[in-house]
Design a protein around this motif. Structure first.
Motif, PDB file in Angstrom:
ATOM      1  N   ALA A 205      -8.120  30.026  -0.535  1.00  8.68           N
ATOM      2  CA  ALA A 205      -7.219  30.385   0.561  1.00  8.68           C
ATOM      3  C   ALA A 205      -6.084  29.383   0.726  1.00  8.68           C
ATOM      4  CB  ALA A 205      -8.004  30.488   1.857  1.00  8.68           C
ATOM      5  N   ASP A 206      -4.901  29.917   1.067  1.00  6.65           N
ATOM      6  CA  ASP A 206      -3.788  29.071   1.468  1.00  6.65           C
ATOM      7  C   ASP A 206      -3.838  28.800   2.969  1.00  6.65           C
ATOM      8  OD1 ASP A 206      -2.547  29.016  -1.123  1.00  6.65           O
ATOM      9  OD2 ASP A 206      -1.899  31.072  -0.771  1.00  6.65           O
ATOM     10  N   VAL A 207      -4.313  29.789   3.723  1.00 10.10           N
ATOM     11  CA  VAL A 207      -4.396  29.648   5.179  1.00 10.10           C
ATOM     12  C   VAL A 207      -5.651  30.364   5.666  1.00 10.10           C
ATOM     13  CG1 VAL A 207      -2.938  31.685   5.549  1.00 10.10           C
ATOM     14  CG2 VAL A 207      -3.177  29.999   7.364  1.00 10.10           C
ATOM     15  N   ILE A 208      -6.306  29.799   6.668  1.00  9.86           N
ATOM     16  CA  ILE A 208      -7.536  30.360   7.216  1.00  9.86           C
ATOM     17  C   ILE A 208      -7.347  30.581   8.707  1.00  9.86           C
ATOM     18  CG2 ILE A 208     -10.007  29.993   7.599  1.00  9.86           C
ATOM     19  CD1 ILE A 208      -9.913  28.078   5.159  1.00  9.86           C
ATOM     20  N   LEU A 209      -7.437  31.842   9.137  1.00 12.00           N
ATOM     21  CA  LEU A 209      -7.443  32.178  10.555  1.00 12.00           C
ATOM     22  C   LEU A 209      -8.902  32.345  10.963  1.00 12.00           C
ATOM     23  CD1 LEU A 209      -4.612  34.891  10.691  1.00 12.00           C
ATOM     24  CD2 LEU A 209      -4.396  32.420  10.720  1.00 12.00           C
ATOM     25  N   HIS A 210      -9.416  31.448  11.782  1.00 14.98           N
ATOM     26  CA  HIS A 210     -10.849  31.451  12.039  1.00 14.98           C
ATOM     27  C   HIS A 210     -11.164  31.613  13.520  1.00 14.98           C
ATOM     28  CE1 HIS A 210     -10.968  27.301  13.674  1.00 14.98           C
ATOM     29  NE2 HIS A 210      -9.999  27.067  12.802  1.00 14.98           N
ATOM     30  N   ASP A 211     -12.326  32.212  13.775  1.00 12.50           N
ATOM     31  CA  ASP A 211     -12.834  32.348  15.134  1.00 12.50           C
ATOM     32  C   ASP A 211     -13.328  30.994  15.641  1.00 12.50           C
ATOM     33  OD1 ASP A 211     -12.318  35.020  15.065  1.00 12.50           O
ATOM     34  OD2 ASP A 211     -14.376  35.635  14.641  1.00 12.50           O
ATOM     35  N   SER A 212     -13.466  30.881  16.946  1.00 10.88           N
ATOM     36  CA  SER A 212     -13.932  29.624  17.540  1.00 10.88           C
ATOM     37  C   SER A 212     -15.399  29.368  17.234  1.00 10.88           C
ATOM     38  CB  SER A 212     -13.703  29.643  19.054  1.00 10.88           C
ATOM     39  OG  SER A 212     -14.354  30.759  19.641  1.00 10.88           O
ATOM     40  N   LEU A 213     -16.164  30.435  16.961  1.00 10.52           N
ATOM     41  CA  LEU A 213     -17.597  30.261  16.709  1.00 10.52           C
ATOM     42  C   LEU A 213     -17.909  29.899  15.261  1.00 10.52           C
ATOM     43  CD1 LEU A 213     -19.203  33.135  18.824  1.00 10.52           C
ATOM     44  CD2 LEU A 213     -19.023  30.709  19.369  1.00 10.52           C
ATOM     45  N   VAL A 214     -16.911  29.882  14.403  1.00 12.59           N
ATOM     46  CA  VAL A 214     -17.152  29.455  13.020  1.00 12.59           C
ATOM     47  C   VAL A 214     -17.466  27.966  13.029  1.00 12.59           C
ATOM     48  CG1 VAL A 214     -16.153  29.168  10.736  1.00 12.59           C
ATOM     49  CG2 VAL A 214     -15.695  31.256  12.047  1.00 12.59           C
ATOM     50  N   SER A 215     -18.582  27.592  12.446  1.00 15.01           N
ATOM     51  CA  SER A 215     -19.047  26.205  12.546  1.00 15.01           C
ATOM     52  C   SER A 215     -18.164  25.249  11.749  1.00 15.01           C
ATOM     53  CB  SER A 215     -20.495  26.090  12.062  1.00 15.01           C
ATOM     54  OG  SER A 215     -20.569  26.242  10.656  1.00 15.01           O
ATOM     55  N   VAL A 216     -18.158  24.012  12.197  1.00 10.65           N
ATOM     56  CA  VAL A 216     -17.406  22.955  11.514  1.00 10.65           C
ATOM     57  C   VAL A 216     -17.900  22.794  10.089  1.00 10.65           C
ATOM     58  CG1 VAL A 216     -16.884  20.487  11.516  1.00 10.65           C
ATOM     59  CG2 VAL A 216     -16.909  21.748  13.680  1.00 10.65           C
ATOM     60  N   ASP A 217     -19.191  22.931   9.888  1.00  5.73           N
ATOM     61  CA  ASP A 217     -19.767  22.761   8.548  1.00  5.73           C
ATOM     62  C   ASP A 217     -19.294  23.849   7.595  1.00  5.73           C
ATOM     63  OD1 ASP A 217     -21.153  20.503   9.302  1.00  5.73           O
ATOM     64  OD2 ASP A 217     -22.973  21.596   9.848  1.00  5.73           O
ATOM     65  N   VAL A 218     -19.099  25.057   8.100  1.00 11.22           N
ATOM     66  CA  VAL A 218     -18.577  26.130   7.250  1.00 11.22           C
ATOM     67  C   VAL A 218     -17.116  25.854   6.904  1.00 11.22           C
ATOM     68  CG1 VAL A 218     -17.932  28.576   7.194  1.00 11.22           C
ATOM     69  CG2 VAL A 218     -20.200  27.907   8.002  1.00 11.22           C
ATOM     70  N   LEU A 219     -16.319  25.457   7.886  1.00  9.37           N
ATOM     71  CA  LEU A 219     -14.907  25.154   7.625  1.00  9.37           C
ATOM     72  C   LEU A 219     -14.751  23.989   6.652  1.00  9.37           C
ATOM     73  CD1 LEU A 219     -13.347  25.533  11.194  1.00  9.37           C
ATOM     74  CD2 LEU A 219     -12.889  26.956   9.195  1.00  9.37           C
ATOM     75  N   ALA A 220     -15.717  23.091   6.652  1.00 10.40           N
ATOM     76  CA  ALA A 220     -15.647  21.932   5.753  1.00 10.40           C
ATOM     77  C   ALA A 220     -15.759  22.336   4.285  1.00 10.40           C
ATOM     78  CB  ALA A 220     -16.741  20.926   6.103  1.00 10.40           C
ATOM     79  N   LEU A 221     -16.262  23.539   4.032  1.00 13.73           N
ATOM     80  CA  LEU A 221     -16.402  24.009   2.656  1.00 13.73           C
ATOM     81  C   LEU A 221     -15.106  24.588   2.111  1.00 13.73           C
ATOM     82  CD1 LEU A 221     -19.863  25.800   2.994  1.00 13.73           C
ATOM     83  CD2 LEU A 221     -19.406  23.554   1.995  1.00 13.73           C
ATOM     84  N   ALA A 222     -14.103  24.754   2.954  1.00 17.96           N
ATOM     85  CA  ALA A 222     -12.848  25.366   2.532  1.00 17.96           C
ATOM     86  C   ALA A 222     -12.012  24.393   1.710  1.00 17.96           C
ATOM     87  CB  ALA A 222     -12.058  25.836   3.747  1.00 17.96           C
ATOM     88  N   ARG A 223     -11.067  24.958   1.011  1.00 17.41           N
ATOM     89  CA  ARG A 223     -10.104  24.169   0.254  1.00 17.41           C
ATOM     90  C   ARG A 223      -9.443  23.140   1.177  1.00 17.41           C
ATOM     91  NH1 ARG A 223      -5.023  27.398  -2.305  1.00 17.41           N
ATOM     92  NH2 ARG A 223      -3.483  25.726  -2.177  1.00 17.41           N
TER      93      ARG A 223
END
Length: 476
Positions: free
Chosen positions: A243-261
């Protein structure tokens, strides 16, 4: 580097395998897949190898090894459990300048068979030179999660049009940019979605274009699961890494976002009850704006995009605006939270069906078929229901649901701070208030909820903050 990496074209070439056991079976399967003409020498064969011989797919040399078996072969594999015999095979092959591999004996081998990631015609081989095959296997397993299966058809498509690609972009830098587009753009997305004809049409349009057009953006609606990053699907992980950009919900965990590019832009578009609230129209506009810039957008949603996630609305908007859209399902909260609380949503003895409901908005409660929901032997899984526990309880009891029907609330399900609160339906609002239950939480009502008492497995069970609280109520 002690080994010289080499990919051999064995199509139609004779290869000898000495040994007729299960190890030989595995080696022969791989050789047949590569197109080799396989000769197998052994006094006896496993039933599977015997069947291959009967079918004419391999030629069987019955008996003990003879050096004449090596006449005209290009490779030999010794796959017996007799080291002296394996050494004899390797020595005879060496005398004839034939490469030999002795299974699990690198000292006697002139070549090693690597661990393979097969995305034909793309092949990735991993070898430790026979030093530690288990490490090679672990590396292969890691690569399997990273290299998606669409790479095979993509490679085949690039191979098919290679001459035209080289003619269209004789400059190496421009050609490399095209191959990057091929991998990152709509062609790969279409192959991933099992649409090979459309993918080839997209490639041909790019080849025939007279001028470079503005890059096309795309959107993936991705389910992030309930919070535990271990429940993220491989396809979701790949999407986050591209992904170049991620639009995420507030309930998406920090640990999941940490796996992103790492360099992907992250935009919080969460909807918070009583707090900052991103309107759905604003999200739609962001999706449109980002794709018009040619960016690869991941719309990351908690749970599954199509289960109370407005993924359907966003998909319709994207289609209306001609934006390529891909759906990556996620593990929805009802499935995950129930499992992490030790509750099967269905059970032959206790629940014949499961209903997924939402407590968000008064109109959703008014539209429910309460007489049907109040029946026994079914499971109700209620999302976003914490604010309306009293209404749910009252309506179910009014329409005949038994007061002692078990319930469980799973707060922060699948996360280390998960709490599980249980009891009987008639005491649901009181218990939830006493124990200060807050969103995010999933409510499960039905006979199966009682199973959490004995089958809770996740979290620290002897910690008072997390202990399963299932009153003394029972249900026969």
């Amino acid at each position: 580097m002690r080994l010289y990496p080499l990919f051999a074209d064995l199509t139609g070439l004779p290869v000898l395998v000495v040994g007729g056991g299960h190890v030989a079976e595995r080696k022969i399967d791989m050789l047949l897949a590569s197109g080799a003409s396989v000769l197998v020498g052994a006094p006896s064969l496993t039933p599977a190898l015997a069947q291959l011989a009967e079918q004419g797919k391999v030629e069987h040399y019955a008996g003990t090894f003879q050096p004449t078996w090596l006449d005209h072969v290009w490779l030999v594999i010794a796959a017996t459990d007799d080291r002296a015999l394996n050494a004899q095979v390797a020595a005879s092959a060496s005398e004839r300048r034939i490469f030999a591999n002795v299974v699990d004996d690198p000292a006697l081998s002139r070549f090693q068979v690597p661990a393979v990631v097969d995305r034909a015609p793309l092949t990735v081989a991993v070898s430790t030179g026979g030093a530690a095959p288990v490490i090679a296997r672990r590396v292969r397993e890691a690569l399997e999660t990273q290299l998606e299966h669409a790479l095979g058809p993509l490679t085949a498509l690039a191979q098919k049009h290679r001459a035209r690609i080289m003619q269209r972009w004789p400059d190496l830098a421009e050609r490399r940019a095209f191959y990057d587009w091929l991998h990152d753009g709509p062609v790969m997305a279409l192959l991933r979605n099992a649409r090979p004809d459309d993918a080839e049409r997209e490639l041909l349009e790019a080849l025939n274009a007279t001028a470079s057009a503005a890059p096309k953006g795309s959107v993936q609606l991705v389910g992030a699961g309930p919070g535990d990053p271990g429940l993220l699907t491989l396809r979701a992980l790949r999407a986050l890494n591209q992904a170049d950009v991620i639009l995420h919900d507030s309930l998406v965990s920090v640990d999941v976002l940490a796996l992103a590019r790492r360099d992907a832009e992250r935009i919080d578009v969460g909807k918070r009850c009583g707090g900052r609230h991103t309107q759905q129209e604003q999200i739609h506009q962001l999706l449109l704006d980002q794709t018009q810039l040619g960016r690869r957008v991941v719309r990351l949603k908690g749970g599954d995009p199509f289960v109370f996630g407005r993924g359907g609305e966003e998909m319709e908007f994207l289609r209306q605006h001609g934006i390529a859209c891909e759906i990556v399902p996620g593990v929805t909260a009802a499935v995950a939270c129930a499992a992490y609380a030790g509750i099967p949503l269905t059970h032959r003895e206790h629940a014949r069906s499961v209903h997924l409901l939402t407590g968000h908005g008064k109109e959703s409660l008014e539209a429910m078929d309460w007489p049907a929901l109040a029946q026994d032997h079914q499971t109700l899984a209620i999302y976003m229901g914490v604010a309306r526990l009293e209404e749910f309880t009252q309506r179910l009891l009014e329409h005949g649901r038994r007061p002692d029907t078990p319930f469980v609330i799973v707060e922060n399900g699948t996360l280390p701070q998960q709490r599980v609160l249980g009891g009987a339906l008639h005491e649901l609002p009181t218990l939830a208030k006493e124990h200060a239950i807050h969103p995010p939480a999933l409510l499960i009502i039905g006979e199966v909820a009682a199973l959490a008492r004995d089958h809770a497995w996740f979290g620290i069970q002897n910690d008072a903050h997390r202990t399963l609280k299932l009153g003394d109520s029972t249900h026969d």
